[in-house]
Write a protein that holds these residues in place. Structure first.
Motif, mmCIF file in Angstrom:
data_model
loop_
_atom_site.group_PDB
_atom_site.id
_atom_site.type_symbol
_atom_site.label_atom_id
_atom_site.label_comp_id
_atom_site.label_asym_id
_atom_site.label_seq_id
_atom_site.Cartn_x
_atom_site.Cartn_y
_atom_site.Cartn_z
ATOM 1 N N GLY A 1 0.788 -1.225 0.000
ATOM 2 C CA GLY A 1 0.000 0.000 0.000
ATOM 3 C C GLY A 1 0.819 1.273 0.000
ATOM 4 O O GLY A 1 0.249 2.374 0.051
ATOM 5 N N GLN A 2 2.136 1.155 -0.079
ATOM 6 C CA GLN A 2 2.993 2.331 0.005
ATOM 7 C C GLN A 2 3.502 2.736 -1.381
ATOM 8 O O GLN A 2 3.441 1.979 -2.340
ATOM 9 C CB GLN A 2 4.188 2.057 0.923
ATOM 10 C CG GLN A 2 3.803 1.668 2.336
ATOM 11 C CD GLN A 2 2.980 2.739 3.022
ATOM 12 O OE1 GLN A 2 3.368 3.913 3.051
ATOM 13 N NE2 GLN A 2 1.848 2.342 3.588
ATOM 14 N N GLU A 3 4.026 3.969 -1.442
ATOM 15 C CA GLU A 3 4.587 4.528 -2.665
ATOM 16 C C GLU A 3 6.015 4.949 -2.377
ATOM 17 O O GLU A 3 6.275 5.598 -1.367
ATOM 18 C CB GLU A 3 3.777 5.767 -3.080
ATOM 19 C CG GLU A 3 3.110 5.640 -4.421
ATOM 20 C CD GLU A 3 2.290 6.878 -4.753
ATOM 21 O OE1 GLU A 3 2.490 7.407 -5.848
ATOM 22 O OE2 GLU A 3 1.462 7.284 -3.933
ATOM 23 N N TYR A 4 6.946 4.612 -3.272
ATOM 24 C CA TYR A 4 8.351 4.925 -3.044
ATOM 25 C C TYR A 4 8.952 5.581 -4.292
ATOM 26 O O TYR A 4 8.846 5.041 -5.397
ATOM 27 C CB TYR A 4 9.133 3.643 -2.718
ATOM 28 C CG TYR A 4 8.649 2.967 -1.472
ATOM 29 C CD1 TYR A 4 8.994 3.447 -0.211
ATOM 30 C CD2 TYR A 4 7.793 1.859 -1.547
ATOM 31 C CE1 TYR A 4 8.519 2.835 0.952
ATOM 32 C CE2 TYR A 4 7.317 1.244 -0.394
ATOM 33 C CZ TYR A 4 7.690 1.740 0.843
ATOM 34 O OH TYR A 4 7.209 1.130 1.985
ATOM 35 N N THR A 5 9.562 6.733 -4.094
ATOM 36 C CA THR A 5 10.295 7.395 -5.159
ATOM 37 C C THR A 5 11.759 7.014 -5.009
ATOM 38 O O THR A 5 12.373 7.269 -3.968
ATOM 39 C CB THR A 5 10.127 8.922 -5.089
ATOM 40 O OG1 THR A 5 8.743 9.252 -5.257
ATOM 41 C CG2 THR A 5 10.935 9.603 -6.185
ATOM 42 N N LEU A 6 12.300 6.392 -6.043
ATOM 43 C CA LEU A 6 13.648 5.822 -5.971
ATOM 44 C C LEU A 6 14.611 6.653 -6.827
ATOM 45 O O LEU A 6 14.562 6.618 -8.061
ATOM 46 C CB LEU A 6 13.618 4.371 -6.458
ATOM 47 C CG LEU A 6 14.927 3.585 -6.407
ATOM 48 C CD1 LEU A 6 15.518 3.581 -5.008
ATOM 49 C CD2 LEU A 6 14.706 2.156 -6.898
ATOM 50 N N LEU A 7 15.453 7.412 -6.154
ATOM 51 C CA LEU A 7 16.438 8.237 -6.843
ATOM 52 C C LEU A 7 17.597 8.500 -5.896
ATOM 53 O O LEU A 7 17.501 8.268 -4.693
ATOM 54 C CB LEU A 7 15.825 9.560 -7.313
ATOM 55 C CG LEU A 7 15.186 10.488 -6.262
ATOM 56 C CD1 LEU A 7 16.219 11.364 -5.572
ATOM 57 C CD2 LEU A 7 14.137 11.376 -6.915
ATOM 58 N N ASP A 8 18.690 8.982 -6.468
ATOM 59 C CA ASP A 8 19.838 9.362 -5.646
ATOM 60 C C ASP A 8 19.775 10.857 -5.395
ATOM 61 O O ASP A 8 19.957 11.654 -6.329
ATOM 62 C CB ASP A 8 21.149 8.999 -6.345
ATOM 63 C CG ASP A 8 22.334 9.062 -5.387
ATOM 64 O OD1 ASP A 8 22.346 9.979 -4.536
ATOM 65 O OD2 ASP A 8 23.233 8.217 -5.480
ATOM 66 N N PRO A 9 19.511 11.276 -4.161
ATOM 67 C CA PRO A 9 19.394 12.714 -3.881
ATOM 68 C C PRO A 9 20.691 13.471 -4.079
ATOM 69 O O PRO A 9 20.690 14.701 -4.136
ATOM 70 C CB PRO A 9 18.939 12.755 -2.412
ATOM 71 C CG PRO A 9 19.396 11.445 -1.838
ATOM 72 C CD PRO A 9 19.313 10.465 -2.951
ATOM 73 N N ALA A 10 21.808 12.742 -4.214
ATOM 74 C CA ALA A 10 23.104 13.392 -4.451
ATOM 75 C C ALA A 10 23.354 13.666 -5.936
ATOM 76 O O ALA A 10 24.429 14.174 -6.289
ATOM 77 C CB ALA A 10 24.228 12.527 -3.890
ATOM 78 N N THR A 11 22.392 13.344 -6.801
ATOM 79 C CA THR A 11 22.535 13.665 -8.220
ATOM 80 C C THR A 11 22.815 15.159 -8.378
ATOM 81 O O THR A 11 22.097 15.981 -7.814
ATOM 82 C CB THR A 11 21.249 13.322 -8.990
ATOM 83 O OG1 THR A 11 20.915 11.948 -8.803
ATOM 84 C CG2 THR A 11 21.427 13.594 -10.487
#
Length: 370
Positions: free
Chosen positions: A251-261
């Protein structure tokens, strides 16, 4: 009789993410059904690919199917062979700039609805993992407060992105109505393998890097704050394979990225330097060039929608990744290996596909594939 049962179903297995997810699942002992057009004709090439990435090709089941067809084009006997599937990974979509809206609706929206309905007919589904895109999920406002995806407006979306946004909404509504357990994962711009740089496509950011490399980009678009986040393809594969094992992710949503981009302009200046070229000195806001003809712009107008300054909440995603034992590799290394791979393969997807398999074979032989 040949065993055609499976415990996982991957739709979109021949795309970039799918080509890394399937070997990852088989390395974990999963038996994976692949739903695609011309599945049997592609079967041997795909088995070779999975083996090159350190997977187990004997764990694959190939099924003919089509997102455009009613009930995904599956025969009754095929659906029966999927009865034991616990996890469905939906990565499939039709992508192109200037995609006709009706075609985008049929494949991406109605096809996604059909995937959820198929999941509802499984005997004991554990999870449907819906793969969207980072611009579909929630965002952060200027104060760092999360803005839910339901409150976002996408007024300039082209047919592709508009269909993906609607498909996500339809999937959530259909899953709620039919009682399908679902998890949404929204990857950023997916770049090469963190260990080898290997990839099988250059769409999006890769096309921009090619223009930088060849000196065909006269100006930088956007502002110094423009942000196009990235994530390595093997990181995405491991996250998708692992998220179904954690009950709390349902039931969850996850945004997958590298915040250090790094911000886009910084990234492009780095790429120019790595190619021995001078980076464009002039920067133009997107609003100044949006109405230029595409022959002058040098790219599809729809790509401009991705050039914004938005930032995205990732704390919950990174926390889940840590519970899987998954740490993001250094983004500088990921970008270096990816860019060098693209450059060394002439930014050609066909060449890249062959060399990607060779690169991953060497990595598997050297013990780098986990």
């Amino acid at each position: 009789m040949k065993d055609t049962s499976a415990d996982s179903l991957v739709i979109g297995s021949t795309g970039l993410i799918g080509r890394w997810l399937v070997p990852e699942l088989t390395r974990q002992g999963r038996r994976v059904a692949l739903l695609s057009r011309n599945a049997q004709a592609r079967a041997q090439e795909y088995r070779d690919w999975v083996a090159a990435l350190g997977g187990e090709p004997r764990q694959l089941v190939f099924l003919e199917g089509d997102l455009d067809a009613p009930r995904l084009g599956l025969r009754t006997s095929d659906e029966a062979s999927l009865a034991g599937v616990r996890d469905v990974f939906h990565l499939g979509a039709r992508f192109a700039w200037h995609l006709p809206p009706a075609l985008a609706q049929r494949t991406n929206v109605e096809g996604t609805r059909a995937v959820v309905e198929l999941a509802s007919r499984l005997t004991s589904p554990r999870r449907l993992v819906l793969v969207g895109g980072y611009r579909i999920g929630p965002r952060l406002d200027a104060s760092g407060t999360v803005i839910p995806a339901s409150e976002l407006r996408h007024s300039r979306s082209g047919a592709y992105e508009a269909s993906k946004i609607l498909a996500h909404q339809v999937a959530l509504e259909t899953a709620a109505r039919l009682g399908v357990p679902i998890t949404s994962v929204h990857p950023a711009s997916v770049v090469g393998d963190s260990r080898t740089g290997a990839t099988v496509q250059r769409l999006g950011l890769g096309d921009t890097l090619q223009r930088i490399h060849t000196g065909d980009m006269p100006v930088l678009l956007g502002t110094p704050e423009t942000f196009v986040p990235v994530v390595a393809v093997d990181t995405v594969a491991r996250f998708l394979a692992g998220v179904v094992e954690l009950p709390e992710t349902q039931g969850q949503e996850y945004t997958l990225l590298d915040p250090a981009t790094p911000p886009l302009h910084e990234l492009l200046r780095w790429a120019a330097k790595r190619s021995g070229r001078s980076a464009p000195r002039i920067a133009l806001p997107v609003s100044w060039v949006r109405w230029l003809p595409e022959r002058l712009l040098g790219t599809a107008t729809e790509t401009l929608d991705f050039l914004d300054t938005a930032r995205y909440p990732v704390e919950s995603t990174l926390a889940v990744a840590r519970r899987m034992g998954l740490e993001l590799p250094a983004v500088s290394t990921v970008l270096e290996r990816w860019f060098d791979f693209l450059r060394d393969t002439g930014f050609s997807p066909d060449v890249a596909r062959a060399q990607a398999a060779a690169s991953q074979t060497r990595a598997a032989r050297d013990g780098d594939v986990v």
